[in-house]
Design a protein around this motif. Structure first.
Motif, PDB file in Angstrom:
ATOM      1  N   GLY A   1     -48.763  12.823 -47.673  1.00  0.00           N
ATOM      2  CA  GLY A   1     -49.676  13.657 -46.896  1.00  0.00           C
ATOM      3  C   GLY A   1     -49.692  13.284 -45.415  1.00  0.00           C
ATOM      4  N   PHE A   2     -49.555  11.979 -45.125  1.00  0.00           N
ATOM      5  CA  PHE A   2     -49.533  11.516 -43.729  1.00  0.00           C
ATOM      6  C   PHE A   2     -48.325  12.100 -42.989  1.00  0.00           C
ATOM      7  CE2 PHE A   2     -48.150   8.523 -40.478  1.00  0.00           C
ATOM      8  CZ  PHE A   2     -49.325   8.266 -39.786  1.00  0.00           C
ATOM      9  N   VAL A   3     -47.156  12.005 -43.604  1.00  0.00           N
ATOM     10  CA  VAL A   3     -45.939  12.527 -42.974  1.00  0.00           C
ATOM     11  C   VAL A   3     -46.024  14.049 -42.848  1.00  0.00           C
ATOM     12  CG1 VAL A   3     -43.420  12.660 -43.143  1.00  0.00           C
ATOM     13  CG2 VAL A   3     -44.605  10.614 -43.941  1.00  0.00           C
ATOM     14  N   ALA A   4     -46.511  14.697 -43.924  1.00  0.00           N
ATOM     15  CA  ALA A   4     -46.617  16.158 -43.910  1.00  0.00           C
ATOM     16  C   ALA A   4     -47.569  16.614 -42.811  1.00  0.00           C
ATOM     17  CB  ALA A   4     -47.098  16.660 -45.272  1.00  0.00           C
ATOM     18  N   GLY A   5     -48.687  15.887 -42.667  1.00  0.00           N
ATOM     19  CA  GLY A   5     -49.646  16.233 -41.627  1.00  0.00           C
ATOM     20  C   GLY A   5     -49.045  16.115 -40.241  1.00  0.00           C
ATOM     21  N   LYS A   6     -48.222  15.069 -40.010  1.00  0.00           N
ATOM     22  CA  LYS A   6     -47.598  14.915 -38.698  1.00  0.00           C
ATOM     23  C   LYS A   6     -46.577  16.018 -38.436  1.00  0.00           C
ATOM     24  CE  LYS A   6     -46.528  10.883 -36.619  1.00  0.00           C
ATOM     25  NZ  LYS A   6     -45.805   9.600 -36.500  1.00  0.00           N
ATOM     26  N   TRP A   7     -45.708  16.277 -39.443  1.00  0.00           N
ATOM     27  CA  TRP A   7     -44.621  17.239 -39.200  1.00  0.00           C
ATOM     28  C   TRP A   7     -45.085  18.690 -39.268  1.00  0.00           C
ATOM     29  CZ3 TRP A   7     -40.067  14.461 -42.169  1.00  0.00           C
ATOM     30  CH2 TRP A   7     -39.617  13.408 -41.366  1.00  0.00           C
ATOM     31  N   ALA A   8     -46.382  18.902 -39.593  1.00  0.00           N
ATOM     32  CA  ALA A   8     -46.909  20.258 -39.469  1.00  0.00           C
ATOM     33  C   ALA A   8     -46.994  20.633 -37.992  1.00  0.00           C
ATOM     34  CB  ALA A   8     -48.290  20.342 -40.113  1.00  0.00           C
ATOM     35  N   SER A   9     -46.936  19.648 -37.114  1.00  0.00           N
ATOM     36  CA  SER A   9     -47.034  19.905 -35.679  1.00  0.00           C
ATOM     37  C   SER A   9     -45.648  19.814 -35.029  1.00  0.00           C
ATOM     38  CB  SER A   9     -47.980  18.872 -35.064  1.00  0.00           C
ATOM     39  OG  SER A   9     -47.577  18.584 -33.746  1.00  0.00           O
ATOM     40  N   PRO A  10     -45.261  20.838 -34.261  1.00  0.00           N
ATOM     41  CA  PRO A  10     -43.970  20.793 -33.565  1.00  0.00           C
ATOM     42  C   PRO A  10     -43.868  19.588 -32.630  1.00  0.00           C
ATOM     43  CG  PRO A  10     -44.961  22.977 -33.385  1.00  0.00           C
ATOM     44  CD  PRO A  10     -45.987  22.087 -34.012  1.00  0.00           C
TER      45      PRO A  10
ATOM     46  N   TRP B   1     -44.818  16.445 -33.119  1.00  0.00           N
ATOM     47  CA  TRP B   1     -44.264  15.275 -33.809  1.00  0.00           C
ATOM     48  C   TRP B   1     -42.867  15.545 -34.353  1.00  0.00           C
ATOM     49  CZ3 TRP B   1     -45.959  10.915 -32.413  1.00  0.00           C
ATOM     50  CH2 TRP B   1     -47.313  10.732 -32.102  1.00  0.00           C
ATOM     51  N   GLN B   2     -42.567  16.826 -34.663  1.00  0.00           N
ATOM     52  CA  GLN B   2     -41.184  17.138 -35.080  1.00  0.00           C
ATOM     53  C   GLN B   2     -40.216  16.827 -33.945  1.00  0.00           C
ATOM     54  OE1 GLN B   2     -41.362  21.297 -36.349  1.00  0.00           O
ATOM     55  NE2 GLN B   2     -40.862  20.610 -38.419  1.00  0.00           N
ATOM     56  N   VAL B   3     -40.563  17.273 -32.736  1.00  0.00           N
ATOM     57  CA  VAL B   3     -39.685  17.040 -31.588  1.00  0.00           C
ATOM     58  C   VAL B   3     -39.633  15.551 -31.258  1.00  0.00           C
ATOM     59  CG1 VAL B   3     -39.404  17.471 -29.114  1.00  0.00           C
ATOM     60  CG2 VAL B   3     -39.991  19.353 -30.644  1.00  0.00           C
TER      61      VAL B   3
ATOM     62  N   ALA C   1     -36.174  13.520 -31.441  1.00  0.00           N
ATOM     63  CA  ALA C   1     -35.638  12.828 -30.258  1.00  0.00           C
ATOM     64  C   ALA C   1     -35.439  11.341 -30.562  1.00  0.00           C
ATOM     65  CB  ALA C   1     -36.585  13.006 -29.072  1.00  0.00           C
ATOM     66  N   MET C   2     -36.420  10.772 -31.281  1.00  0.00           N
ATOM     67  CA  MET C   2     -36.331   9.350 -31.619  1.00  0.00           C
ATOM     68  C   MET C   2     -35.130   9.095 -32.522  1.00  0.00           C
ATOM     69  SD  MET C   2     -39.667   7.170 -32.614  1.00  0.00           S
ATOM     70  CE  MET C   2     -39.896   7.978 -34.173  1.00  0.00           C
ATOM     71  N   LEU C   3     -34.933   9.976 -33.514  1.00  0.00           N
ATOM     72  CA  LEU C   3     -33.804   9.826 -34.446  1.00  0.00           C
ATOM     73  C   LEU C   3     -32.475   9.840 -33.703  1.00  0.00           C
ATOM     74  CD1 LEU C   3     -32.646   9.999 -37.451  1.00  0.00           C
ATOM     75  CD2 LEU C   3     -32.576  12.464 -37.050  1.00  0.00           C
ATOM     76  N   TRP C   4     -32.266  10.859 -32.893  1.00  0.00           N
ATOM     77  CA  TRP C   4     -30.972  10.998 -32.210  1.00  0.00           C
ATOM     78  C   TRP C   4     -30.748   9.886 -31.197  1.00  0.00           C
ATOM     79  CZ3 TRP C   4     -26.868  14.642 -32.402  1.00  0.00           C
ATOM     80  CH2 TRP C   4     -26.981  15.560 -33.456  1.00  0.00           C
ATOM     81  N   LEU C   5     -31.749   9.636 -30.354  1.00  0.00           N
ATOM     82  CA  LEU C   5     -31.555   8.619 -29.313  1.00  0.00           C
ATOM     83  C   LEU C   5     -31.387   7.235 -29.929  1.00  0.00           C
ATOM     84  CD1 LEU C   5     -34.082   9.809 -26.579  1.00  0.00           C
ATOM     85  CD2 LEU C   5     -31.590   9.978 -26.543  1.00  0.00           C
ATOM     86  N   ALA C   6     -32.226   6.902 -30.930  1.00  0.00           N
ATOM     87  CA  ALA C   6     -32.135   5.566 -31.524  1.00  0.00           C
ATOM     88  C   ALA C   6     -30.813   5.393 -32.257  1.00  0.00           C
ATOM     89  CB  ALA C   6     -33.308   5.322 -32.475  1.00  0.00           C
ATOM     90  N   MET C   7     -30.362   6.429 -32.980  1.00  0.00           N
ATOM     91  CA  MET C   7     -29.100   6.295 -33.713  1.00  0.00           C
ATOM     92  C   MET C   7     -27.918   6.178 -32.758  1.00  0.00           C
ATOM     93  SD  MET C   7     -29.445   5.933 -36.910  1.00  0.00           S
ATOM     94  CE  MET C   7     -27.696   6.086 -37.279  1.00  0.00           C
ATOM     95  N   LEU C   8     -27.909   6.986 -31.691  1.00  0.00           N
ATOM     96  CA  LEU C   8     -26.782   6.898 -30.756  1.00  0.00           C
ATOM     97  C   LEU C   8     -26.823   5.561 -30.004  1.00  0.00           C
ATOM     98  CD1 LEU C   8     -26.720  10.572 -29.433  1.00  0.00           C
ATOM     99  CD2 LEU C   8     -25.138   9.501 -31.041  1.00  0.00           C
ATOM    100  N   HIS C   9     -28.030   5.123 -29.610  1.00  0.00           N
ATOM    101  CA  HIS C   9     -28.190   3.839 -28.911  1.00  0.00           C
ATOM    102  C   HIS C   9     -27.730   2.689 -29.824  1.00  0.00           C
ATOM    103  CE1 HIS C   9     -30.552   1.448 -25.808  1.00  0.00           C
ATOM    104  NE2 HIS C   9     -30.552   0.569 -26.796  1.00  0.00           N
ATOM    105  N   GLY C  10     -28.182   2.719 -31.080  1.00  0.00           N
ATOM    106  CA  GLY C  10     -27.818   1.655 -32.021  1.00  0.00           C
ATOM    107  C   GLY C  10     -26.340   1.682 -32.369  1.00  0.00           C
TER     108      GLY C  10
END
Lengths: 152, 111
Positions: free
Chosen positions: A65-74, A76-78, A82-91
């Motif tokens: 429910g916590f994750v669902a509540g966050k991703w109901a909002s654009p 936190w999706q963005v 952004a965190m996924l792409w930048l962190a993965m490319l940086h790492g």
């Protein structure tokens, strides 16, 4: 500094076999990307840790429910995308640098980097798909749904 | 030199955590039960200490990364790199103390 010094990687047998005139700025672009993405990631990850670990009940509050509540909002999706792409490319670039420094045999270096690139691509594609195809109220689910889901 | 070693070690640790973290979060796409079950397995004191260590690594890597940027782009950065490292360690402590008080009291506070 003199007693316990770790030699710089690739500093034995000094021979500069740099690529001459390959005409590519890739390494400089990668160097600059590490600094630019690093600054952005400090903000994104500190915000992520603060909201998920420090606010409310902290880590105890994290469930579906916590994750669902966050991703109901654009917002936190963005943020998470952004965190996924930048962190993965940086790492990935960081680990690529370390492989280049310490894997001296050509075959070992190529193998490790191939594994790295495949793993990174799988994780980036998987994470992106999850953020965009996520359903906060999946049919048939009963536990831990966010409060805005219709009653089952 | 030790800040360089620390930056590499924390970087690799964070990267491997990130791979696992995307995989466990992806379970939200499988079912609420699967996600909540796996996250529930993280909610014990041993994982709580692991999270504290992970955050310690992230905070060091973040502040030391900003120091590297200062050394690379600020005119006086190389001259003051040693003082900047003390600044990194001080900021690390200032960030970690309140974080640990809050996080460990949540982890060990019982629920």
């Amino acid at each position: 500094m003199s007693a316990n010094t770790i030699a710089s990687p690739r500093s034995g047998g000094i021979k500069y076999n740099r690529n001459k005139g390959s005409g590519s700025n890739f390494e400089m672009a990668a160097w600059l990307f590490m600094r630019l993405s690093g600054v952005v990631l400090v903000v994104l990850i500190f915000g992520h840790l603060f909201v998920n670990l420090m606010v409310g009940e902290g880590i105890h509050a994290i469930d579906f429910g916590f994750v669902a509540g966050k991703w109901a909002s654009p917002f936190w999706q963005v943020w998470d995308l952004a965190m996924l792409w930048l962190a993965m490319l940086h790492g990935t670039n960081g680990v690529r640098t370390i492989i280049n420094d310490y894997a001296e045999r050509d075959g070992t270096r190529m193998t490790l980097k191939t594994v790295l690139y495949i793993a990174s691509a799988v994780i980036i594609v998987l994470g992106t798909l999850v953020i965009f195809t996520f359903d906060p109220c999946p049919a048939g689910a009963v536990i831990d749904l966010p409060s805005f889901c219709p009653a089952p | 030199m030790w800040s360089w070693v620390g930056h590499r070690v924390t970087g690799v640790v964070i990267f491997f955590f990130l791979l696992v973290h995307v995989l466990d979060t992806s379970l939200v796409r499988v079912s609420p039960e699967a996600y909540t079950a796996v996250i529930g397995a993280y909610k014990n004191p041993i994982m709580g200490l692991g999270e504290a260590g992970l955050v310690a690594a992230i905070v060091f890597h973040a502040f030391n990364g900003l120091r590297i940027i200062a050394v690379d782009f600020w005119k006086n950065g190389p001259k003051y790199q040693r003082q900047l490292l003390w600044g990194v360690l001080a900021l690390w402590a200032v960030t970690m103390i309140p974080f640990l008080i809050r996080h460990l009291s949540i982890v060990f506070g019982g629920h």
